[in-house]
Design an enzyme around this catalytic site. Structure first.
Site, PDB file in Angstrom:
ATOM      1  CB  VAL A  35      -1.372 -11.197  -8.001  1.00 29.26           C
ATOM      2  CG1 VAL A  35      -2.766 -11.149  -7.384  1.00 29.26           C
ATOM      3  CG2 VAL A  35      -1.355 -12.127  -9.209  1.00 29.26           C
ATOM      4  CB  CYS A  36       1.330  -8.113  -4.386  1.00 31.78           C
ATOM      5  SG  CYS A  36       1.732  -9.820  -3.917  1.00 31.78           S
ATOM      6  N   PRO A  37       0.245  -5.818  -6.301  1.00 34.23           N
ATOM      7  CG  PRO A  37       1.414  -5.031  -8.170  1.00 34.23           C
ATOM      8  CD  PRO A  37       1.342  -6.180  -7.207  1.00 34.23           C
TER       9      PRO A  37
END
Length: 187
Positions: free
Chosen positions: A46-48
């Site tokens: 999810v972070c990118p």
């Protein structure tokens, strides 16, 4: 305890920014608006998507006088490696702070002690270094950076117009409210 209205605590750490390693301290947040975007870890899922979305809105935020900082408990070296190897992260031109000591994550109360990772926390900091906005999401819930543009505009408006407040879904140029006894029960 809410961090709203509190000054950013002292810290000193390393960051990756446009091909260089730089030092970042609480003093860097003074004199301009800042957004800190905490996320769990580099090389994840999810972070990118969140950080790329933040980059997609970075120019609009810069036009509002805002500097953006992403923060994870990874090192600045790991940020560089991720930047060099990920198509999404390779687009990032804002500052990527490393917090391996967990100082910032603890100061902003987003550290998950059991894993050593940070929650998804977004903080709006005014030019005095005071927290004006906080959003914290569970690990599986990605954030939408487009909402930050309107939140910044509202925060800047309220700061420049004492005695006025921005209602829900407020857009720049729309009507604001002046809290008073006359408004009680009439909205």
């Amino acid at each position: 305890m809410s961090l709203i209205g509190t000054e950013v605590k002292p810290f000193k750490t390393q960051a990756y920014h446009n091909g260089n390693f730089i030092e970042v301290t609480e003093e860097d947040f003074k004199g301009k608006w800042s957004i800190l975007c905490f996320y769990p870890a580099d090389f994840t899922f999810v972070c990118p998507t969140e950080l790329e979305d933040l980059q997609n809105h970075y120019e609009d935020l810069k036009k509002l006088g805002v500097e953006v900082y992403s923060v994870s408990t990874d090192t600045h070296f790991t940020h560089k490696a991720w930047h060099d190897s990920s198509k999404a992260i390779g687009k990032i031109t804002y500052i990527m702070i490393g917090d391996p000591s967990h100082t910032l994550s603890r100061n902003f109360d987003v550290l998950i002690e059991s894993s050593g990772l940070a929650d998804r926390g977004t903080f709006i900091i005014d030019p005095d270094g005071v927290v004006q906005g906080v959003e914290i999401n569970a690990g599986g819930i990605g954030r939408d950076a487009s909402t930050l543009v309107n939140k910044i505009k509202a925060a800047q408006y309220v700061r420049s117009n004492p005695g006025e407040v921005c209602p829900a879904k407020w857009q720049e140029g729309a009507a604001t409210l002046k809290p008073s006894l006359d408004l009680v029960g009439k909205i």
